[in-house]
Design an enzyme around this catalytic site. Structure first.
Site, short mmCIF file in Angstrom:
data_model
loop_
_atom_site.label_atom_id
_atom_site.label_comp_id
_atom_site.label_asym_id
_atom_site.label_seq_id
_atom_site.Cartn_x
_atom_site.Cartn_y
_atom_site.Cartn_z
CG LEU A 196 49.34 36.66 31.71
CD1 LEU A 196 47.94 36.20 32.08
CD2 LEU A 196 49.48 36.81 30.20
N GLY A 197 51.28 39.93 34.28
CA GLY A 197 51.22 41.25 34.91
C GLY A 197 51.46 41.12 36.39
CG PHE B 282 46.86 43.33 46.78
CD1 PHE B 282 47.17 44.66 46.56
CD2 PHE B 282 45.96 43.02 47.79
CE1 PHE B 282 46.60 45.67 47.31
CE2 PHE B 282 45.38 44.03 48.56
CZ PHE B 282 45.70 45.35 48.31
CB SER B 283 48.60 39.13 42.95
OG SER B 283 48.06 39.99 41.95
CG ASP C 122 41.14 50.60 41.80
OD1 ASP C 122 41.27 51.80 41.45
OD2 ASP C 122 42.10 49.83 41.93
P1 ATP Z 1 46.30 45.91 42.05
O1 ATP Z 1 47.60 46.39 42.62
O2 ATP Z 1 45.86 46.68 40.85
O3 ATP Z 1 45.21 45.73 43.06
P2 ATP Z 1 46.39 43.07 41.87
O4 ATP Z 1 47.61 42.53 42.53
O5 ATP Z 1 45.09 42.95 42.61
O6 ATP Z 1 46.63 44.52 41.42
P3 ATP Z 1 45.24 42.56 39.27
O7 ATP Z 1 44.97 44.00 39.02
O8 ATP Z 1 44.05 41.67 39.42
O9 ATP Z 1 46.26 42.34 40.48
O10 ATP Z 1 46.14 41.99 38.09
C1 ATP Z 1 47.40 42.54 37.80
C2 ATP Z 1 47.62 42.60 36.31
O11 ATP Z 1 47.64 41.26 35.77
C3 ATP Z 1 46.54 43.32 35.51
O12 ATP Z 1 46.75 44.70 35.45
C4 ATP Z 1 46.69 42.64 34.15
O13 ATP Z 1 47.78 43.21 33.43
C5 ATP Z 1 47.05 41.21 34.49
N1 ATP Z 1 45.86 40.35 34.55
C6 ATP Z 1 45.01 40.21 35.59
N2 ATP Z 1 44.01 39.35 35.32
C7 ATP Z 1 44.23 38.91 34.07
C8 ATP Z 1 43.53 38.00 33.18
N3 ATP Z 1 42.42 37.37 33.57
N4 ATP Z 1 44.03 37.80 31.96
C9 ATP Z 1 45.16 38.46 31.57
N5 ATP Z 1 45.86 39.31 32.33
C10 ATP Z 1 45.40 39.56 33.57
#
Ligand code: ATP
Ligand code: MG
Length: 421
Positions: A50-51, A55-56, A175
Site C-alpha cells: 500500500l505504501g 521506517f517501514s 507530524d
Molecule cells: P514515515 O516515513 O512517514 O514515518 P512510516 O514508515 O512510519 O512512514 P506510515 O507513514 O505509517 O509509515 O505509512 C506509510 C504509508 O503507508 C502511508 O503514507 C500510507 O500510504 C500507507 N498506509 C499506512 N497505514 C495505512 C492504512 N492503515 N491503510 C492504508 N494505507 C496505509
C-alpha cells in the site's frame, strides 16, 4: 526525506521518491514481502503493498481469522526502528483503548507481533485498512484546492481526532500533514478490496496471485501488478495507478467520502515527555520549533492550519528554501512574517536558536526586506477566492497561526468555530 530535505521525521512517501528503493532491503532494513506471504503464524496474508515510509513498508493483508482486510506495517529490523515501532504500539494501544467504538478519527491498532525474516526481526503493526491520503486527494484534484465545503468537512474530522489525542490522551502527533491523514475509503472504488470484490490471495505462487479471482481489476492493472510482483522491491509506494496518470484527466470529487483518520504515530509523543527537539515535516513546522523554544499540543494546531490552507488552495502555505546567505529556517521565518505579520519580540527571542536568526530588535538578521502579503489578500490575489470566502478562511486560520503558541485555539475550541458549522 529527499523531498523535504529536513533530515528528520518526514518521509519521501508521496513526494518525489516514488518507491522505497532497493537500498533499504538489507540486514536491519525492510523485509521483502511478497503477495501470499503469511505472518503471525499464518493468520495474516500479504496481498499488495500500500505504501512505504522511511521506517517501514505497509501492505494490504488478509486476516484469515476474522476474514477481513487489514493494513500490515512491517518495520525495518534494526534496533532503533524496532524501538520506534514499540513506541508507536504503546501510543496506538492507548488510542485504541480510549476509543472502543472507533469514532475518534484516529487509526485503530488491531494487533502487533514480530516477524523473523532474512533481514532480521521486524516489529509488525496491524491496523484497520484505510484509503488514500489527503495528499493524494489534493493531487487527484490536480492541486486546484478541493472546495471550501470539503475543506470544512475534513477539518472537522481531523479536529475531532486532534481533540481526542490532545485533551483526552495527552498525545502530541508532531507530524501532522496531508500524507498522514488517510481517507477511510479509497478514491477509486476498484482499489478498495471490499468494494471491488477482490478475492484474497492465500498462496504464494505467481500463477495464483493473478488468477481469475481478481477480475475486478482491469487487464492492464493485472499486467502491471504481475510485473511489479516479479521486481518486488522496486514496487511503487502506491502500487495501483500512478499519480502521473491521474494528473492527465480532470475529475470531480463528487461522491468521494471525505471521512478521514489521523495515522502515523511513529514520531508522536506524550505531552508530558517530549522526545525530540526538532519535530514536524518542514513545511508544517511551527515557529517555536524552528527557534528551539519548546513545543506543546499547539504545535499540532499550527500544522493543522497549514494543512487546511493546502486543502483549500492545493499549494503548501510555506515552502521555504535555502537562499544565498540564509538558511531554510530563516527563509521559513521570513515567509511566516510576510503572511502573518512581524513575530512579537518576546516570542522571537524565546528560543535557544533565537540569536542565530534575530537581532536584538526582533528583526531577522539576514533577511531585511519582507514583502508583506497577508493571508486574505493571498487567497484573493493568488488563488482567486472571492472576498467573503477568503475572509472566512483567513479568519478561521489566522488565530491558529498565532506566533504565540498559548494564544492558538485548541482543537476543541476550533470545533466550536461557526465557520466550520
Ligand atoms: P514515515 O516515513 O512517514 O514515518 P512510516 O514508515 O512510519 O512512514 P506510515 O507513514 O505509517 O509509515 O505509512 C506509510 C504509508 O503507508 C502511508 O503514507 C500510507 O500510504 C500507507 N498506509 C499506512 N497505514 C495505512 C492504512 N492503515 N491503510 C492504508 N494505507 C496505509
Ligand atoms: Mg508517514
Amino acid at each position: 526525506m529527499a523531498f523535504l530535505g529536513n533530515g528528520y521525521c518526514s518521509s519521501g512517501s508521496e513526494g518525489e521518491d516514488e518507491d522505497e528503493g532497493m537500498e533499504g532491503y538489507r540486514k536491519g532494513g525492510y523485509h521483502a514481502a511478497r503477495p501470499g506471504d503469511r505472518f503471525a503464524g499464518g493468520r495474516f496474508v500479504a496481498q499488495r503493498k500500500l505504501g512505504w515510509g522511511n521506517f517501514s513498508t505497509v501492505w494490504l493483508a488478509y486476516d484469515t481469522l476474522l476474514n477481513r482486510f487489514v493494513a500490515l506495517k512491517i518495520q525495518k529490523s534494526a534496533r532503533d526502528y524496532a524501538q520506534a515501532a514499540l513506541h508507536e504500539i504503546e501510543l496506538l494501544s492507548a488510542i485504541a483503548k480510549g476509543d472502543p467504538t472507533n469514532s475518534k478519527n484516529v487509526v485503530q491498532l488491531l494487533d502487533h507481533f514480530k516477524h523473523a525474516g532474512p533481514n532480521g526481526h521486524h516489529v509488525c503493526l496491524v491496523t484497520e485498512f484505510l484509503g488514500d491520503s489527503l495528499l493524494r486527494l489534493i493531487r487527484y484534484n490536480r492541486n486546484k484546492g478541493i472546495g471550501l465545503s470539503r475543506v470544512k468537512e475534513i477539518c472537522r474530522s481531523v479536529l475531532v481526532g486532534l481533540d481526542y489525542l490532545h485533551r483526552e490522551l495527552g498525545i502530541i502527533h508532531t507530524d501532522l500533514k496531508p500524507e498522514n491523514v488517510l481517507l477511510v475509503s479509497t478514491i477509486n472504488p476498484s482499489k478498495d478490496p471490499v468494494r471491488s470484490g477482490f478475492t484474497p490471495i492465500l498462496e504464494r505462487t505467481v500463477s495464483n496471485q493473478y488468477s481469475g479471482s481478481v477480475i475486478s481489476f482491469s487487464e492492464k492493472m493485472l499486467k502491471m501488478r504481475a510485473r511489479r510482483a516479479v521486481a518486488k522491491i522496486s514496487l511503487r509506494r502506491e502500487s495501483l495507478g500512478g499519480v502521473a496518470a491521474e494528473m492527465e484527466k480532470e475529475r470531480s470529487l463528487d461522491g468521494i467520502s471525505l471521512k478521514c483518520k489521523i495515522v502515523d504515530f511513529g514520531n508522536a509523543c506524550w505531552g508530558s515527555q517530549q522526545l525530540a527537539g526538532e519535530i514536524q515535516t518542514r513545511q508544517y513546522r511551527a515557529p517555536e520549533v524552528i527557534i528551539g523554544a519548546g513545543y506543546s499540543y499547539s504545535a499540532d494546531m499550527w500544522s493543522f492550519a497549514c494543512m487546511a490552507f493546502e486543502l483549500a488552495t492545493g499549494e503548501v502555505l510555506f515552502a521555504p528554501k535555502t537562499c544565498q546567505g540564509c538558511s531554510e529556517d530563516e527563509d521559513h521565518l521570513a515567509l511566516m512574517m510576510e503572511t502573518l505579520g512581524k513575530m512579537p519580540k518576546k516570542i522571537a527571542s524565546s528560543g535557544i536558536r533565537s540569536k542565530d536568526y534575530f537581532d536584538r530588535h526582533g528583526d531577522l538578521k539576514r533577511i531585511r526586506r519582507l514583502k508583506f502579503w497577508p493571508l486574505e489578500r493571498l487567497l484573493v490575489q493568488r488563488y482567486n477566492f472571492t472576498e467573503p470566502d477568503a475572509q472566512g478562511l483567513a479568519d478561521f486560520l489566522r488565530p491558529i497561526l498565532d506566533f504565540t503558541p498559548e494564544n492558538r485555539p485548541t482543537a476543541a475550541a476550533c470545533l466550536k468555530n461557526p465557520w466550520l458549522n
